[in-house]
Scaffold this active site. Structure first.
Site, PDB file in Angstrom:
ATOM      1  N   ARG A 182      10.423  28.274 -30.585  1.00 57.26           N
ATOM      2  CA  ARG A 182       9.816  28.454 -31.907  1.00 57.26           C
ATOM      3  C   ARG A 182      10.337  29.767 -32.509  1.00 57.26           C
ATOM      4  O   ARG A 182      10.741  30.664 -31.776  1.00 57.26           O
ATOM      5  CB  ARG A 182       8.282  28.583 -31.794  1.00 57.26           C
ATOM      6  CG  ARG A 182       7.571  27.447 -31.128  1.00 57.26           C
ATOM      7  CD  ARG A 182       7.070  26.427 -32.143  1.00 57.26           C
ATOM      8  NE  ARG A 182       6.134  25.476 -31.525  1.00 57.26           N
ATOM      9  CZ  ARG A 182       6.467  24.479 -30.713  1.00 57.26           C
ATOM     10  NH1 ARG A 182       7.726  24.298 -30.393  1.00 57.26           N
ATOM     11  NH2 ARG A 182       5.557  23.659 -30.208  1.00 57.26           N
ATOM     12  N   TYR A 195      13.097  35.617 -32.873  1.00 54.56           N
ATOM     13  CA  TYR A 195      13.238  35.896 -31.441  1.00 54.56           C
ATOM     14  C   TYR A 195      14.507  35.315 -30.811  1.00 54.56           C
ATOM     15  O   TYR A 195      14.755  35.514 -29.620  1.00 54.56           O
ATOM     16  CB  TYR A 195      12.003  35.389 -30.691  1.00 54.56           C
ATOM     17  CG  TYR A 195      10.726  36.063 -31.141  1.00 54.56           C
ATOM     18  CD1 TYR A 195      10.506  37.414 -30.872  1.00 54.56           C
ATOM     19  CD2 TYR A 195       9.749  35.371 -31.845  1.00 54.56           C
ATOM     20  CE1 TYR A 195       9.346  38.047 -31.288  1.00 54.56           C
ATOM     21  CE2 TYR A 195       8.582  35.989 -32.274  1.00 54.56           C
ATOM     22  CZ  TYR A 195       8.392  37.332 -31.997  1.00 54.56           C
ATOM     23  OH  TYR A 195       7.251  37.959 -32.415  1.00 54.56           O
ATOM     24  N   ASN A 204       6.972  43.408 -21.372  1.00 52.40           N
ATOM     25  CA  ASN A 204       6.839  42.950 -22.757  1.00 52.40           C
ATOM     26  C   ASN A 204       5.429  42.385 -22.872  1.00 52.40           C
ATOM     27  O   ASN A 204       5.188  41.205 -22.564  1.00 52.40           O
ATOM     28  CB  ASN A 204       7.886  41.893 -23.128  1.00 52.40           C
ATOM     29  CG  ASN A 204       7.817  41.550 -24.617  1.00 52.40           C
ATOM     30  OD1 ASN A 204       6.858  41.917 -25.303  1.00 52.40           O
ATOM     31  ND2 ASN A 204       8.814  40.854 -25.114  1.00 52.40           N
ATOM     32  N   ALA A 223       1.690  40.600 -27.991  1.00 52.58           N
ATOM     33  CA  ALA A 223       0.636  41.055 -28.918  1.00 52.58           C
ATOM     34  C   ALA A 223      -0.349  42.023 -28.272  1.00 52.58           C
ATOM     35  O   ALA A 223      -0.933  42.872 -28.964  1.00 52.58           O
ATOM     36  CB  ALA A 223      -0.091  39.846 -29.491  1.00 52.58           C
ATOM     37  N   HIS A 282      -0.350  45.831 -28.929  1.00 54.26           N
ATOM     38  CA  HIS A 282      -0.941  46.446 -30.121  1.00 54.26           C
ATOM     39  C   HIS A 282      -2.468  46.474 -30.081  1.00 54.26           C
ATOM     40  O   HIS A 282      -3.093  46.949 -31.035  1.00 54.26           O
ATOM     41  CB  HIS A 282      -0.474  45.678 -31.369  1.00 54.26           C
ATOM     42  CG  HIS A 282       0.983  45.344 -31.352  1.00 54.26           C
ATOM     43  ND1 HIS A 282       1.966  46.321 -31.288  1.00 54.26           N
ATOM     44  CD2 HIS A 282       1.653  44.156 -31.344  1.00 54.26           C
ATOM     45  CE1 HIS A 282       3.162  45.728 -31.257  1.00 54.26           C
ATOM     46  NE2 HIS A 282       2.985  44.420 -31.294  1.00 54.26           N
ATOM     47  N   ASP A 298      -4.851  51.616 -19.736  1.00 53.28           N
ATOM     48  CA  ASP A 298      -5.560  52.195 -18.585  1.00 53.28           C
ATOM     49  C   ASP A 298      -4.963  51.715 -17.259  1.00 53.28           C
ATOM     50  O   ASP A 298      -4.914  52.478 -16.284  1.00 53.28           O
ATOM     51  CB  ASP A 298      -7.049  51.840 -18.652  1.00 53.28           C
ATOM     52  CG  ASP A 298      -7.774  52.560 -19.787  1.00 53.28           C
ATOM     53  OD1 ASP A 298      -7.172  53.469 -20.413  1.00 53.28           O
ATOM     54  OD2 ASP A 298      -8.947  52.219 -20.054  1.00 53.28           O
ATOM     55  N   GLU A 316       8.573  49.846 -21.528  1.00 54.24           N
ATOM     56  CA  GLU A 316       8.046  48.941 -22.564  1.00 54.24           C
ATOM     57  C   GLU A 316       9.233  48.281 -23.264  1.00 54.24           C
ATOM     58  O   GLU A 316      10.215  48.947 -23.609  1.00 54.24           O
ATOM     59  CB  GLU A 316       7.223  49.748 -23.574  1.00 54.24           C
ATOM     60  CG  GLU A 316       6.705  48.920 -24.729  1.00 54.24           C
ATOM     61  CD  GLU A 316       5.914  49.745 -25.745  1.00 54.24           C
ATOM     62  OE1 GLU A 316       5.701  50.967 -25.510  1.00 54.24           O
ATOM     63  OE2 GLU A 316       5.529  49.160 -26.773  1.00 54.24           O
ATOM     64  N   HIS A 367      10.451  45.344 -26.310  1.00 49.93           N
ATOM     65  CA  HIS A 367      10.225  44.348 -27.363  1.00 49.93           C
ATOM     66  C   HIS A 367      11.556  43.763 -27.795  1.00 49.93           C
ATOM     67  O   HIS A 367      12.525  44.504 -28.026  1.00 49.93           O
ATOM     68  CB  HIS A 367       9.495  44.969 -28.558  1.00 49.93           C
ATOM     69  CG  HIS A 367       8.176  45.515 -28.161  1.00 49.93           C
ATOM     70  ND1 HIS A 367       7.114  44.698 -27.844  1.00 49.93           N
ATOM     71  CD2 HIS A 367       7.765  46.786 -27.942  1.00 49.93           C
ATOM     72  CE1 HIS A 367       6.092  45.460 -27.475  1.00 49.93           C
ATOM     73  NE2 HIS A 367       6.461  46.731 -27.517  1.00 49.93           N
ATOM     74  N   SER A 388      12.121  42.032 -30.634  1.00 51.66           N
ATOM     75  CA  SER A 388      12.312  42.343 -32.053  1.00 51.66           C
ATOM     76  C   SER A 388      12.094  43.838 -32.295  1.00 51.66           C
ATOM     77  O   SER A 388      11.493  44.535 -31.455  1.00 51.66           O
ATOM     78  CB  SER A 388      11.325  41.532 -32.900  1.00 51.66           C
ATOM     79  OG  SER A 388       9.989  41.893 -32.582  1.00 51.66           O
ATOM     80  N   ARG A 428       8.756  45.467 -38.798  1.00 53.08           N
ATOM     81  CA  ARG A 428       7.855  44.339 -39.048  1.00 53.08           C
ATOM     82  C   ARG A 428       6.506  44.846 -39.576  1.00 53.08           C
ATOM     83  O   ARG A 428       6.395  45.958 -40.067  1.00 53.08           O
ATOM     84  CB  ARG A 428       7.739  43.516 -37.760  1.00 53.08           C
ATOM     85  CG  ARG A 428       9.099  42.972 -37.291  1.00 53.08           C
ATOM     86  CD  ARG A 428       8.988  42.119 -36.055  1.00 53.08           C
ATOM     87  NE  ARG A 428       8.222  40.907 -36.315  1.00 53.08           N
ATOM     88  CZ  ARG A 428       7.775  40.083 -35.353  1.00 53.08           C
ATOM     89  NH1 ARG A 428       8.056  40.356 -34.080  1.00 53.08           N
ATOM     90  NH2 ARG A 428       7.092  39.017 -35.662  1.00 53.08           N
ATOM     91  N   ARG A 455       2.123  46.067 -36.009  1.00 54.67           N
ATOM     92  CA  ARG A 455       2.982  46.093 -34.817  1.00 54.67           C
ATOM     93  C   ARG A 455       3.539  47.494 -34.543  1.00 54.67           C
ATOM     94  O   ARG A 455       4.292  47.707 -33.590  1.00 54.67           O
ATOM     95  CB  ARG A 455       4.140  45.102 -34.965  1.00 54.67           C
ATOM     96  CG  ARG A 455       3.705  43.670 -35.068  1.00 54.67           C
ATOM     97  CD  ARG A 455       4.897  42.720 -35.061  1.00 54.67           C
ATOM     98  NE  ARG A 455       4.525  41.457 -35.684  1.00 54.67           N
ATOM     99  CZ  ARG A 455       3.932  40.441 -35.061  1.00 54.67           C
ATOM    100  NH1 ARG A 455       3.657  40.526 -33.774  1.00 54.67           N
ATOM    101  NH2 ARG A 455       3.611  39.334 -35.703  1.00 54.67           N
TER     102      ARG A 455
HETATM  103  O1  CA2 Z   1       9.385  41.580 -30.117  1.00 56.06           O
HETATM  104  C1  CA2 Z   1       8.706  41.382 -29.107  1.00 56.06           C
HETATM  105  O2  CA2 Z   1       9.180  41.221 -27.989  1.00 56.06           O
HETATM  106  C2  CA2 Z   1       7.173  41.269 -29.245  1.00 56.06           C
HETATM  107  O3  CA2 Z   1       6.582  41.868 -28.112  1.00 56.06           O
HETATM  108  C3  CA2 Z   1       6.874  39.785 -29.287  1.00 56.06           C
HETATM  109  C4  CA2 Z   1       5.402  39.474 -29.542  1.00 56.06           C
HETATM  110  C5  CA2 Z   1       4.873  40.250 -30.748  1.00 56.06           C
HETATM  111  O4  CA2 Z   1       3.472  40.044 -30.864  1.00 56.06           O
HETATM  112  C6  CA2 Z   1       5.165  41.736 -30.634  1.00 56.06           C
HETATM  113  O5  CA2 Z   1       4.697  42.383 -31.807  1.00 56.06           O
HETATM  114  C7  CA2 Z   1       6.652  41.978 -30.481  1.00 56.06           C
HETATM  115  C8  CA2 Z   1       5.207  37.995 -29.792  1.00 56.06           C
HETATM  116  C9  CA2 Z   1       5.627  37.136 -28.620  1.00 56.06           C
HETATM  117  C10 CA2 Z   1       5.532  35.719 -29.038  1.00 56.06           C
HETATM  118  O6  CA2 Z   1       6.799  35.143 -28.778  1.00 56.06           O
HETATM  119  C11 CA2 Z   1       7.112  34.015 -29.451  1.00 56.06           C
HETATM  120  C12 CA2 Z   1       8.387  33.543 -29.238  1.00 56.06           C
HETATM  121  C13 CA2 Z   1       8.801  32.435 -29.882  1.00 56.06           C
HETATM  122  C14 CA2 Z   1       7.940  31.772 -30.741  1.00 56.06           C
HETATM  123  C15 CA2 Z   1       6.666  32.239 -30.948  1.00 56.06           C
HETATM  124  C16 CA2 Z   1       6.239  33.364 -30.285  1.00 56.06           C
END
Ligand code: CA2
Length: 151
Positions: free
Chosen positions: A18, A23, A79, A82, A85, A92, A103, A105, A107, A112, A116
């Site tokens: 997705r 991503y 990673n 969500a 945040h 902790d 850490e 990420h 993206s 964004r 985030r």
């Molecule tokens: O950029 C990243 O790796 C994040 O940790 C990804 C999280 C997002 O909430 C962070 O702000 C940044 C989201 C992971 C969800 O991954 C998906 C991948 C494909 C389709 C939908 C969700």
């Protein structure tokens, strides 16, 4: 053998399936393979995991911290998705367990939405890799190797 943990938080099981515009098209299974290559090169076992549950991430961070204290692990690439945040519990767990955490990420969270931009993980992380796509994962493992050699 020494282990490295790569822990992935909620919805990362959807990676490559997705929202490819954010991503990319690589799946989490592909990411695991790229991490295994580096772990093999570094002579480590790899604990590569994903969960949609906050408490499970807390349990795994504690496990990694204990393994690290026993000399059986180098640390964690985290990673937290969500939960990054939102989660004081993750903050902790990292602080309390002493786990060495990079850490990560996929993206660039700073380009964004503003929600985030806050991370509860960053203040207790050894380092941060942001916005390099899935290529950040093997880089983070190499960073763990460097950090563990220096300490
Ligand atoms: O950029 C990243 O790796 C994040 O940790 C990804 C999280 C997002 O909430 C962070 O702000 C940044 C989201 C992971 C969800 O991954 C998906 C991948 C494909 C389709 C939908 C969700």
């Amino acid at each position: 053998m020494t282990s490295a943990y790569v822990l992935n938080g909620p919805n990362l099981n959807l990676l490559g399936k997705r929202e490819p515009e954010i991503y990319g098209k690589t799946t989490l299974a592909d990411v695991e393979r790229s991490c295994l290559e580096v772990a093999n090169e570094l002579g480590w076992d790899l604990e590569f995991r994903q969960t949609n549950r906050e408490g499970e991430l807390v349990d795994w961070i504690q496990e990694a911290g204990q393994a690290q204290a026993a000399g059986d692990a180098v640390g964690v690439v985290l990673n937290a998705a969500a939960y990054t945040h939102t989660s004081v519990a993750l903050h902790d767990a990292i602080a309390g367990s002493g786990a060495r955490v990079i850490e990560l990420h996929i993206s660039n969270v700073h380009r964004r939405e503003s929600f985030r931009h806050l991370s509860y993980v960053s203040p207790v992380a050894a380092g941060i890799i942001v916005g390099l796509g899935v290529a950040g994962y093997p880089l983070a493992l190499r960073a763990l190797a460097d950090l563990s050699e220096r300490s």
